[in-house]
Design an enzyme around this catalytic site. Sequence first.
Site, PDB file in Angstrom:
ATOM      1  N   LYS A 164       0.866  -1.185   0.000  1.00 53.87           N
ATOM      2  CA  LYS A 164       0.000   0.000   0.000  1.00 53.87           C
ATOM      3  C   LYS A 164       0.894   1.224   0.000  1.00 53.87           C
ATOM      4  O   LYS A 164       2.032   1.171   0.467  1.00 53.87           O
ATOM      5  CB  LYS A 164      -0.888   0.013   1.262  1.00 53.87           C
ATOM      6  CG  LYS A 164      -2.130   0.845   1.117  1.00 53.87           C
ATOM      7  CD  LYS A 164      -3.201   0.101   0.347  1.00 53.87           C
ATOM      8  CE  LYS A 164      -4.432   0.931   0.131  1.00 53.87           C
ATOM      9  NZ  LYS A 164      -5.527   0.117  -0.436  1.00 53.87           N
TER      10      LYS A 164
HETATM   11  P1  NAD Z   1     -12.936   7.445  -2.986  1.00 56.45           P
HETATM   12  O1  NAD Z   1     -11.912   8.468  -2.761  1.00 56.45           O
HETATM   13  O2  NAD Z   1     -13.415   7.226  -4.376  1.00 56.45           O
HETATM   14  O3  NAD Z   1     -14.200   7.708  -2.052  1.00 56.45           O
HETATM   15  C1  NAD Z   1     -14.057   7.911  -0.675  1.00 56.45           C
HETATM   16  C2  NAD Z   1     -15.402   8.283  -0.104  1.00 56.45           C
HETATM   17  O4  NAD Z   1     -15.272   8.437   1.316  1.00 56.45           O
HETATM   18  C3  NAD Z   1     -15.947   9.617  -0.626  1.00 56.45           C
HETATM   19  O5  NAD Z   1     -17.315   9.484  -0.935  1.00 56.45           O
HETATM   20  C4  NAD Z   1     -15.773  10.561   0.566  1.00 56.45           C
HETATM   21  O6  NAD Z   1     -16.750  11.580   0.620  1.00 56.45           O
HETATM   22  C5  NAD Z   1     -15.975   9.589   1.719  1.00 56.45           C
HETATM   23  N1  NAD Z   1     -15.465  10.117   2.968  1.00 56.45           N
HETATM   24  C6  NAD Z   1     -14.246  10.639   3.221  1.00 56.45           C
HETATM   25  N2  NAD Z   1     -14.176  11.068   4.495  1.00 56.45           N
HETATM   26  C7  NAD Z   1     -15.378  10.827   5.045  1.00 56.45           C
HETATM   27  C8  NAD Z   1     -15.940  11.052   6.320  1.00 56.45           C
HETATM   28  N3  NAD Z   1     -15.228  11.601   7.301  1.00 56.45           N
HETATM   29  N4  NAD Z   1     -17.224  10.674   6.539  1.00 56.45           N
HETATM   30  C9  NAD Z   1     -17.962  10.106   5.565  1.00 56.45           C
HETATM   31  N5  NAD Z   1     -17.477   9.855   4.332  1.00 56.45           N
HETATM   32  C10 NAD Z   1     -16.199  10.210   4.078  1.00 56.45           C
HETATM   33  O7  NAD Z   1     -12.323   6.065  -2.388  1.00 56.45           O
HETATM   34  P2  NAD Z   1     -12.701   4.569  -2.773  1.00 56.45           P
HETATM   35  O8  NAD Z   1     -11.734   4.107  -3.791  1.00 56.45           O
HETATM   36  O9  NAD Z   1     -14.152   4.469  -3.021  1.00 56.45           O
HETATM   37  O10 NAD Z   1     -12.334   3.808  -1.418  1.00 56.45           O
HETATM   38  C11 NAD Z   1     -13.235   3.704  -0.326  1.00 56.45           C
HETATM   39  C12 NAD Z   1     -12.783   2.585   0.594  1.00 56.45           C
HETATM   40  O11 NAD Z   1     -12.727   1.355  -0.139  1.00 56.45           O
HETATM   41  C13 NAD Z   1     -11.386   2.729   1.198  1.00 56.45           C
HETATM   42  O12 NAD Z   1     -11.369   2.104   2.458  1.00 56.45           O
HETATM   43  C14 NAD Z   1     -10.523   1.974   0.228  1.00 56.45           C
HETATM   44  O13 NAD Z   1      -9.296   1.569   0.804  1.00 56.45           O
HETATM   45  C15 NAD Z   1     -11.432   0.799  -0.043  1.00 56.45           C
HETATM   46  N6  NAD Z   1     -11.151   0.050  -1.269  1.00 56.45           N
HETATM   47  C16 NAD Z   1     -11.114   0.677  -2.485  1.00 56.45           C
HETATM   48  C17 NAD Z   1     -10.891  -0.089  -3.631  1.00 56.45           C
HETATM   49  C18 NAD Z   1     -10.923   0.516  -5.007  1.00 56.45           C
HETATM   50  O14 NAD Z   1     -10.860  -0.255  -5.984  1.00 56.45           O
HETATM   51  N7  NAD Z   1     -11.043   1.822  -5.172  1.00 56.45           N
HETATM   52  C19 NAD Z   1     -10.676  -1.468  -3.526  1.00 56.45           C
HETATM   53  C20 NAD Z   1     -10.737  -2.066  -2.274  1.00 56.45           C
HETATM   54  C21 NAD Z   1     -10.976  -1.295  -1.161  1.00 56.45           C
END
Ligand code: NAD
Length: 435
Positions: A121
């Site tokens: 990561k």
């Molecule tokens: P992203 O940046 O696209 O979205 C993040 C979201 O979190 C946004 O909607 C933002 O408004 C919200 N957020 C941030 N701070 C917040 C708060 N204090 N309260 C409420 N909402 C809040 O990120 P993503 O890629 O969708 O990732 C989200 C989660 O999924 C993370 O834990 C990431 O590690 C995990 N993840 C992502 C992927 C991927 O393919 N993108 C794969 C596996 C896991």
Amino acid sequence: MTAYTNESVLTELGFRYDPSDLYQQVIGLVLKSAEILDAPRHLRLIMAQPMNELIVHFPVRMDDGSYKLYKGYRVQHNNILGPYKGGIRFHQDVSLDHVKALSVLMTMKAALVRLPLGGAKGGVQVDPRAISQDELMRLTRRFTSAIGDNIGPDHDIPAPDVGTNAQVMAWMADTFVNFLPGTQRWLGQAVVTGKPLEFGGSYGREKATGQGLVYVLDELLPELGLRFDQTTFSLIGYGNVGSWTGRLMQDRGATLKAVMDHTGSIYNEKGLDTLTLAQHVVFTGGVAGYPDSEPISDKDFYGMQVDLLIPAALEQMIDVEHAEMINCKAVVEGANAPTTPQGQQVLTDRGIAVLPAVLCNCGGVTVSYMEWKQNRAAETWDAETVDERLRQHMTAAAGRVKLASHRYGCDMRTATYCAALEHIGKVYQIRGIFP
Ligand code: NAD
């Protein structure tokens, strides 16, 4: 059982016990599964520390001509199964501890799905919303050159995470390729996944994590006594994972009642339209102000009665306080490590099931693996092929978790770690420890 206690493993490695520390929470789960599997002490020691932890500081020229110094990380947890793999996060709260914890989760996901990949990561301490696109590009390129040879298509392959997207991946790949000798450039783009379709990306990668979560629900909803077309749900986060999960669940007939993100919480008793909400977020930056909804307090959001609550934002959001408010049948973890161990205990005591992140969100790394394979073979697979292969992988992963849960008589989260660690343990046993 062996006499090796997990406390002695942590003491030997110099940890000072801190139950609020995310890395220790994650390692605690790995060691709990090691205990159940009666894993050898050397495997516990190896898994309890990442192989490499890199911190870089690098300057970036801002639009006004001034310079800022940024801090970036790349942590490579384990590569016994194959090259390191894991996302890059751009967020103001990125810390070494969180990046380390997330790198462990990547090792566990790849092992659970039986991908020939390890776990890593990375991230940069920056609020990407607070800088311009040009500044973001320069920051991305400079970070990529700062981590240099520590990434590579045969060695360590980043992907998008919170605050990064396909465009950021394209800048990373382009920067990396430009440092390669001309004869090796064709393979260079495989250094990252989650790229735009036009530049080596894969069909299905953008929606992959949400799609994988829906395939897991295909396997597990019946066990909760639910059907998609009668299911209500709420989402924390409406970025990549949240919005795709919402859209794909709505396609199956489920109703999204409420969403919370960094701009606020919204609600519609009859259901929020997931596609127009996604468009609203693209245009305005968050869910607040979506026309066909009412604003609600965060307290009302957590307390809302739904069948499924799906956290898809940041780590450790479901703590004891929130777990006590939650009013659903199951928490389905789209985000990484969204539930603290103490929060999980409250949910368990209240009879609320938790479907764990390592299983529910491993669709992202699975389609990343397919993108990497396509790049290396100079192929383009159609969307149906990617979807079908993802479905097969997710079904198999869910099956492994169910089997481990029955075999070891443990909850789903512990079973997920057991199913992953069992595989890693076998590979260490076969390969042995060099020399
Ligand atoms: P992203 O940046 O696209 O979205 C993040 C979201 O979190 C946004 O909607 C933002 O408004 C919200 N957020 C941030 N701070 C917040 C708060 N204090 N309260 C409420 N909402 C809040 O990120 P993503 O890629 O969708 O990732 C989200 C989660 O999924 C993370 O834990 C990431 O590690 C995990 N993840 C992502 C992927 C991927 O393919 N993108 C794969 C596996 C896991």
